[in-house]
Scaffold this motif. Structure first.
Motif, PDB file in Angstrom:
ATOM      1  N   SER A 244       0.830  -1.211   0.000  1.00 40.63           N
ATOM      2  CA  SER A 244       0.000   0.000   0.000  1.00 40.63           C
ATOM      3  C   SER A 244       0.861   1.255   0.000  1.00 40.63           C
ATOM      4  O   SER A 244       1.709   1.428   0.864  1.00 40.63           O
ATOM      5  CB  SER A 244      -0.881   0.036   1.259  1.00 40.63           C
ATOM      6  OG  SER A 244      -1.975  -0.820   1.092  1.00 40.63           O
ATOM      7  N   CYS A 245       0.643   2.129  -0.960  1.00 40.85           N
ATOM      8  CA  CYS A 245       1.292   3.446  -0.995  1.00 40.85           C
ATOM      9  C   CYS A 245       0.679   4.249  -2.129  1.00 40.85           C
ATOM     10  O   CYS A 245       0.632   3.788  -3.267  1.00 40.85           O
ATOM     11  CB  CYS A 245       2.798   3.334  -1.203  1.00 40.85           C
ATOM     12  SG  CYS A 245       3.590   4.961  -1.259  1.00 40.85           S
TER      13      CYS A 245
ATOM     14  N   ALA B  77       2.449  11.246   0.713  1.00 39.46           N
ATOM     15  CA  ALA B  77       1.920   9.903   0.448  1.00 39.46           C
ATOM     16  C   ALA B  77       1.147   9.344   1.625  1.00 39.46           C
ATOM     17  O   ALA B  77       1.420   9.665   2.783  1.00 39.46           O
ATOM     18  CB  ALA B  77       3.055   8.958   0.092  1.00 39.46           C
TER      19      ALA B  77
ATOM     20  N   ASP C 205       0.513   5.880   3.400  1.00 40.86           N
ATOM     21  CA  ASP C 205       1.081   4.541   3.582  1.00 40.86           C
ATOM     22  C   ASP C 205       2.385   4.316   2.797  1.00 40.86           C
ATOM     23  O   ASP C 205       2.679   5.014   1.819  1.00 40.86           O
ATOM     24  CB  ASP C 205       0.068   3.438   3.258  1.00 40.86           C
ATOM     25  CG  ASP C 205      -0.906   3.215   4.426  1.00 40.86           C
ATOM     26  OD1 ASP C 205      -0.570   3.649   5.542  1.00 40.86           O
ATOM     27  OD2 ASP C 205      -1.976   2.616   4.212  1.00 40.86           O
ATOM     28  N   CYS C 206       3.128   3.352   3.296  1.00 41.52           N
ATOM     29  CA  CYS C 206       4.422   3.042   2.678  1.00 41.52           C
ATOM     30  C   CYS C 206       4.705   1.573   2.936  1.00 41.52           C
ATOM     31  O   CYS C 206       5.565   1.203   3.722  1.00 41.52           O
ATOM     32  CB  CYS C 206       5.498   3.940   3.310  1.00 41.52           C
ATOM     33  SG  CYS C 206       7.082   3.805   2.490  1.00 41.52           S
TER      34      CYS C 206
ATOM     35  N   TYR D 182       9.683   6.117  -6.365  1.00 40.97           N
ATOM     36  CA  TYR D 182       8.879   6.854  -5.379  1.00 40.97           C
ATOM     37  C   TYR D 182       9.397   8.297  -5.264  1.00 40.97           C
ATOM     38  O   TYR D 182       8.718   9.135  -4.703  1.00 40.97           O
ATOM     39  CB  TYR D 182       8.976   6.221  -3.983  1.00 40.97           C
ATOM     40  CG  TYR D 182       8.299   4.881  -3.794  1.00 40.97           C
ATOM     41  CD1 TYR D 182       8.750   3.738  -4.451  1.00 40.97           C
ATOM     42  CD2 TYR D 182       7.229   4.744  -2.917  1.00 40.97           C
ATOM     43  CE1 TYR D 182       8.149   2.506  -4.240  1.00 40.97           C
ATOM     44  CE2 TYR D 182       6.623   3.513  -2.697  1.00 40.97           C
ATOM     45  CZ  TYR D 182       7.091   2.392  -3.366  1.00 40.97           C
ATOM     46  OH  TYR D 182       6.500   1.170  -3.143  1.00 40.97           O
TER      47      TYR D 182
ATOM     48  N   PHE E 134       4.660  11.462   5.152  1.00 41.84           N
ATOM     49  CA  PHE E 134       3.792  10.284   5.002  1.00 41.84           C
ATOM     50  C   PHE E 134       2.657  10.341   6.026  1.00 41.84           C
ATOM     51  O   PHE E 134       2.844  10.852   7.131  1.00 41.84           O
ATOM     52  CB  PHE E 134       4.582   8.987   5.260  1.00 41.84           C
ATOM     53  CG  PHE E 134       5.350   8.506   4.071  1.00 41.84           C
ATOM     54  CD1 PHE E 134       4.722   7.762   3.077  1.00 41.84           C
ATOM     55  CD2 PHE E 134       6.705   8.780   3.935  1.00 41.84           C
ATOM     56  CE1 PHE E 134       5.425   7.303   1.973  1.00 41.84           C
ATOM     57  CE2 PHE E 134       7.416   8.333   2.832  1.00 41.84           C
ATOM     58  CZ  PHE E 134       6.780   7.590   1.850  1.00 41.84           C
TER      59      PHE E 134
ATOM     60  N   HIS F 267       1.657  -1.853   5.103  1.00 42.00           N
ATOM     61  CA  HIS F 267       1.293  -0.429   5.036  1.00 42.00           C
ATOM     62  C   HIS F 267       2.429   0.478   5.509  1.00 42.00           C
ATOM     63  O   HIS F 267       2.360   1.689   5.333  1.00 42.00           O
ATOM     64  CB  HIS F 267       0.044  -0.156   5.881  1.00 42.00           C
ATOM     65  CG  HIS F 267      -1.168  -0.846   5.347  1.00 42.00           C
ATOM     66  ND1 HIS F 267      -2.130  -0.211   4.604  1.00 42.00           N
ATOM     67  CD2 HIS F 267      -1.527  -2.156   5.400  1.00 42.00           C
ATOM     68  CE1 HIS F 267      -3.044  -1.083   4.238  1.00 42.00           C
ATOM     69  NE2 HIS F 267      -2.704  -2.275   4.700  1.00 42.00           N
ATOM     70  N   SER F 268       3.432  -0.113   6.157  1.00 42.76           N
ATOM     71  CA  SER F 268       4.474   0.710   6.778  1.00 42.76           C
ATOM     72  C   SER F 268       5.895   0.203   6.540  1.00 42.76           C
ATOM     73  O   SER F 268       6.849   0.919   6.766  1.00 42.76           O
ATOM     74  CB  SER F 268       4.244   0.739   8.291  1.00 42.76           C
ATOM     75  OG  SER F 268       4.469  -0.564   8.828  1.00 42.76           O
TER      76      SER F 268
END
Ligand SMILES: [Zn+2]
Ligand SMILES: [Zn+2]
Length: 535
Positions: A15-16, A27, A29-30, A49, A57, A66-67
């Motif tokens: 997810s991002c 952004a 999520d990462c 990215y 973020f 997600h992180s």
């Protein structure tokens, strides 16, 4: 404004979403990309990215999908703030370090293998030092306390009811005098889930980015799940074998402990059946739950107030060291073993599966979503053998798939959640789901709510302007690079021809050498047979 889908597009991980508006770039999520080797390659290529130009973020929750890529982006130059809720901040404090440790171990393992082949050593995706550099960037913001990272943007975190501290993100963006509202659902929790509140109701959005993990199916109800877990316990207890439960160290593990606590109260967990939580992380995660009781649901708060700890059991043992972990498999007799990872392709769970999967009478209980390509998915899909630590392990244990424990809303719960939206011309983007499940959900949404539904592709860019047609820029070549089957199959055929051509040399070898070679060719043949039957 523009959004770019950096992951969780037609998949559940990575997810991002990078937003561009008024000359700002940030952004939501990462997440780490997880799945087969080709999907995991995406974790390495983070230059796309443009980490240095991301200002900040917003992280919905602590799950690694997600992180987990944050330290990688910090390694590549990201230096801005990372906004998230207080529990998520604390959880990331342990999870990112743990993830870095896994990355380091994996790199070491690969390096040793490469050294044996005379090749250079392999770098870690990121190290514990990178994770340490990430933690000071975390800034906590509570639910329902809107803040403004730059003029023209307002952000609000709301309870997603998914895991401790998980949020949905509301964004109000002003552009050229007009305001639009965006909602990122994050992972939408299952109502009636233990420990956390139900997901917050949302009523308005111009653009909704909604998860769709269970877009094509519903969960069985909670009572069934309790019975199924009790059944697995009774089955393996009777056979004096173990119940192995692959589970995320965070939340799912606590939820299973909570459930076992309830089963024990009902007399459905034998007192002489030890429960091992084999994960150093789980102890730390449990401490964080205790520190943030404000973020737990009312039922849990009430139990705690009465002095009952639903996260405890008389026979509960936490095994922190590797020795303690290994000792679980050298002791005979029934036990429940909860260990990570939840999809069975990393961590200590692999050892427990290697020891128990082939044993009739043992049980393996899957309590979470199993992504395509993972060991867990193969077992759930009925594989007769799976490869663990370079070894084919037969699947003889009884397999249970209990999705009533899911931390995700099922199909009808997602539809219920959507039904609260009042905005007529809302555009819905389905993210965080496999394509088949997204197609099913998209169909239902179009039919019932008449919303426009988009299923974005990996790296797709969309220009968002309320009231206007979406402008989509797709990169099919990047989303799904073409695989050259003609070359691959041709090459295989050429190799087989070479083997045929050397038959005389084969037959001239000693009997012992021939038996060795025969075994290797038979092994290849078996591999081919498996591949063919999978297609
Ligand atoms: Zn999640
Ligand atoms: Zn997720």
């Amino acid at each position: 404004m523009k959004i770019k889908f950096m992951g969780a597009a037609k998949t559940v991980t990575g997810s991002c979403y990078i937003m561009e508006t008024n000359g700002h770039r940030f952004a939501v999520d990462c997440g780490m990309h997880q799945g087969n080797a080709e999907i995991e390659k995406r974790n390495w290529d983070v230059d796309i990215y443009e980490p240095r130009t991301i200002e900040f973020f917003l992280i919905t929750h602590a799950h690694i999908d997600h992180s987990g890529l944050l330290p990688r982006l910090v390694k590549k130059g990201f230096r801005g703030p990372i906004y998230t809720t207080p529990p998520t901040k604390d959880l990331l404090g342990i999870l990112l370090l743990d993830s870095a440790h896994i990355q380091e171990m994996e790199a070491q393992w690969k390096s040793r293998k490469r050294a044996r082949h005379g090749e250079n050593h392999s770098d870690a995706l990121y190290t514990q030092k990178d994770a340490q550099m990430t933690l000071p960037l975390l800034q906590s913001v509570m639910y329902e306390k809107p803040f403004s990272p730059f003029p023209g943007l307002k952000v609000n975190f709301r309870d997603a009811g998914h895991i401790l501290g998980a949020s949905m993100v509301e964004l109000w963006i002003e552009e050229n005098g007009a305001q639009s509202k965006l909602v990122f659902s994050g992972d939408v929790g299952r109502s009636a889930q233990l420990l956390v509140e139900d997901p917050s109701i949302q009523q308005a959005a111009d653009f909704l980015f909604m998860e769709s993990t269970y877009g094509n199916r519903n969960h069985k109800n909670e009572a069934d799940s309790l019975d199924e877990l009790a059944e697995a316990i009774a089955y393996s207890y009777k056979n004096r074998e173990k119940v192995v439960i692959p589970a995320f160290a965070l939340e799912r593990t606590q939820e299973i402990i909570y459930t076992l606590h309830m089963l024990a109260k009902d007399g459905r967990l034998p007192a002489d059946m030890p429960v091992f939580v084999d994960s150093p992380l789980a102890i730390k995660a449990t401490e964080i739950f205790r520190r943030h009781t404000d973020y737990l649901d009312d039922n849990t708060k009430a139990l705690l107030k009465k002095g009952e700890n639903p996260l405890d059991l008389p026979q509960l043992r936490f095994t922190e060291t590797t020795d303690e972990s290994m000792a679980i498999n050298t002791t005979n007799g029934p036990a429940v073993v909860i260990s990570a990872s939840g999809m069975a392709d990393a961590g200590r769970i692999k050892h427990h599966l290697r020891h128990n999967l082939w044993r009739e009478g043992a049980s393996v209980v899957f309590v979470g979503f199993q992504a395509q390509g993972t060991t867990g998915r193969k077992i759930v899909d009925g594989a007769e053998k799976v490869r663990i630590f370079q070894e084919e392990i037969a699947v003889k244990a009884k397999i249970f798939t209990i999705n009533g424990f899911s931390a995700h809303a099922g199909q009808s719960q997602l539809m219920d959640w959507l039904s609260h939206f009042q905005t007529q011309d809302m555009q819905v983007f389905l993210i965080h789901g496999e394509e088949s499940s997204q197609q099913a959900l998209a169909g239902m949404i179009r039919e019932r709510f008449k919303f426009q539904v988009v299923i974005p592709d990996y790296l797709e860019e969309v220009t968002l302007k309320p009231g206007y047609e979406l402008k989509r820029v797709e990169y099919p070549e990047k989303a799904a690079p073409r695989i050259d089957w003609v070359y691959i199959l041709g090459d295989l055929e050429a190799k087989l021809a070479q083997l045929q051509a050397r038959r005389a040399q084969l037959e001239a070898k000693t009997w012992v050498a021939q038996t060795d070679l025969r075994d290797r060719v038979l092994e290849l043949n078996r591999g081919l047979m498996e591949t063919i039957s999978e297609i």
